[in-house]
Scaffold this motif. Structure first.
Motif, mmCIF file in Angstrom:
data_model
loop_
_atom_site.group_PDB
_atom_site.id
_atom_site.type_symbol
_atom_site.label_atom_id
_atom_site.label_comp_id
_atom_site.label_asym_id
_atom_site.label_seq_id
_atom_site.Cartn_x
_atom_site.Cartn_y
_atom_site.Cartn_z
ATOM 1 N N VAL A 36 60.691 31.230 0.638
ATOM 2 C CA VAL A 36 60.075 32.199 1.768
ATOM 3 C C VAL A 36 60.043 33.689 1.493
ATOM 4 C CG1 VAL A 36 59.748 32.658 4.265
ATOM 5 C CG2 VAL A 36 60.599 30.350 3.385
ATOM 6 N N LEU B 84 55.181 30.961 2.920
ATOM 7 C CA LEU B 84 56.096 29.703 2.768
ATOM 8 C C LEU B 84 55.525 29.278 1.477
ATOM 9 C CD1 LEU B 84 58.092 27.187 3.375
ATOM 10 C CD2 LEU B 84 56.200 26.524 4.623
ATOM 11 N N GLU C 75 50.950 34.217 6.816
ATOM 12 C CA GLU C 75 50.577 34.592 8.199
ATOM 13 C C GLU C 75 49.444 35.362 8.121
ATOM 14 O OE1 GLU C 75 54.530 35.770 10.619
ATOM 15 O OE2 GLU C 75 54.318 37.287 8.848
ATOM 16 N N GLU D 43 46.667 31.718 7.655
ATOM 17 C CA GLU D 43 46.962 30.335 8.056
ATOM 18 C C GLU D 43 46.211 29.821 9.309
ATOM 19 O OE1 GLU D 43 48.221 29.481 11.371
ATOM 20 O OE2 GLU D 43 48.826 31.493 11.983
ATOM 21 N N ASP E 176 55.489 23.115 8.987
ATOM 22 C CA ASP E 176 55.523 24.576 9.313
ATOM 23 C C ASP E 176 55.112 24.515 10.838
ATOM 24 O OD1 ASP E 176 52.635 24.931 9.600
ATOM 25 O OD2 ASP E 176 52.745 24.344 7.424
ATOM 26 N N SER F 191 60.611 26.825 8.705
ATOM 27 C CA SER F 191 59.759 27.519 9.357
ATOM 28 C C SER F 191 60.034 27.979 10.863
ATOM 29 C CB SER F 191 58.460 26.342 9.445
ATOM 30 O OG SER F 191 58.232 25.893 8.314
ATOM 31 N N LYS F 192 61.237 27.452 11.173
ATOM 32 C CA LYS F 192 61.356 27.656 12.500
ATOM 33 C C LYS F 192 61.941 28.823 12.605
ATOM 34 C CE LYS F 192 61.775 23.246 15.076
ATOM 35 N NZ LYS F 192 62.854 22.340 15.868
ATOM 36 N N LEU G 86 58.925 31.721 10.343
ATOM 37 C CA LEU G 86 57.416 31.744 10.957
ATOM 38 C C LEU G 86 57.420 31.094 12.245
ATOM 39 C CD1 LEU G 86 56.343 29.827 7.590
ATOM 40 C CD2 LEU G 86 55.543 32.079 8.364
ATOM 41 N N ALA H 25 55.560 27.753 14.064
ATOM 42 C CA ALA H 25 56.599 26.723 14.759
ATOM 43 C C ALA H 25 56.725 26.774 16.049
ATOM 44 C CB ALA H 25 58.156 27.057 13.973
#
Length: 292
Positions: free
Chosen positions: A46, A56, A66, A69, A97, A126-127, A130, A134
């Motif tokens: 990441v 990611l 970001e 996506e 994700d 991801s949590k 991102l 998430a």
């Protein structure tokens, strides 16, 4: 660590060189590496990029940025969901994700959302890094199964109205998700009238993968169609979706439309684009369907 970070980031640039797209590469300027570790299944990187926000990467291949996506997450989720008149129970295979969950959760009529992800490391990363994707995990309708998707399907037949497989490319742990037996398992887990939507690779690079797979599952599914979306950080700027149905003739025309509030929240999907996504360039139409 499965991949050497020095091979991925050189002189401050991340370089994606995939075995499925020889002779070309995608590069992003890195401002900060946020995390890099080996999970039980794959290498997870990441980083913060200069132009695309947080990125990611799994086994050296970009999964999410970001900046773009939403075009992938919205289309892989909303094409099958709006093509179904009344989806109540939805299964997401992969998609650790959380972006697909975020989009599925916009459908207020959906009563149950099951996330089946084999690699918990993707969910954890991801949590942490991102949260805009998430946040899908925060919906109370979501339950998470950390396990192999094929095993979960075998244990849950005739159960789902929509199955969305948000997988990485057909190498490593995701290779089985691009094989005919997996599609046969999804068929058995669909309710009558159900829809499968899977990550379907790139028309510019992978027609030799796409066509044989679609041909092989046509004998099982009522309809098998290819749609696509565009986004800068995927190979050749395009990614496709294979949509297959059980007792339904097509997914090309939406059965429902987002209300005004939801449409204002969406950044890519519209009912018009839903239909346009199935209109293929001549070379792709000929290669997949054999005719214009």
């Amino acid at each position: 660590m499965g991949l050497n970070g020095k091979d991925l980031i050189v002189d401050g640039w991340f370089h994606e060189r995939g075995v499925l797209w020889p002779g070309q590469a995608m590069s992003l300027k890195v401002t900060k590496v946020l995390d890099h570790f080996q999970s039980d299944f794959q290498d997870i990187l990441v980083f913060e990029s200069e132009s695309h926000g947080t990125v990611l990467v799994l086994d050296g291949v970009i999964q999410v940025s970001e900046r773009d996506e939403f075009s992938y997450q919205e289309m892989i989720a909303h094409i099958p969901l709006f093509a179904h008149p009344n989806p109540k129970k939805v299964l997401v295979i992969g998609g650790g994700d959380g972006g697909v969950l975020r989009e599925v959760a916009r459908h207020v009529g959906v009563e149950e959302i099951v996330e089946c992800e084999i690699d918990e490391g993707v969910i954890i990363a991801s949590k942490k890094y991102l949260p805009t994707l998430a946040k899908g995990y925060d919906d109370p309708r979501v339950t998470v199964q950390i396990m192999d998707g094929a095993k979960f399907l075998a244990d849950n037949q005739d159960s789902f109205d929509v199955i969305i497989t948000d997988s990485s490319d057909p190498v490593g742990p995701a290779s089985v998700l691009f094989e005919t037996p997996f599609y046969n398992s999804m068929y058995k887990s669909l309710r009558e009238g159900g829809i499968v939507c899977t990550q379907g690779e790139c028309m510019w690079l992978h027609l030799d993968l796409i066509k044989p797979l679609m041909d092989s599952i046509r004998q099982t599914y009522s309809s098998v169609e290819y749609a696509y979306t565009t986004l800068p950080t995927y190979p050749s700027g395009q990614i496709g979706f294979i949509l297959a149905t059980k007792g339904r003739t097509t997914c090309k025309v939406p059965e429902r439309k987002p209300d005004e509030t939801i449409q204002q929240e969406l950044k890519y999907y519209t009912p018009q684009l839903h239909q346009a996504a199935f209109v293929l360039p001549a070379f792709c139409q000929r290669a997949i369907y054999g005719t214009l």
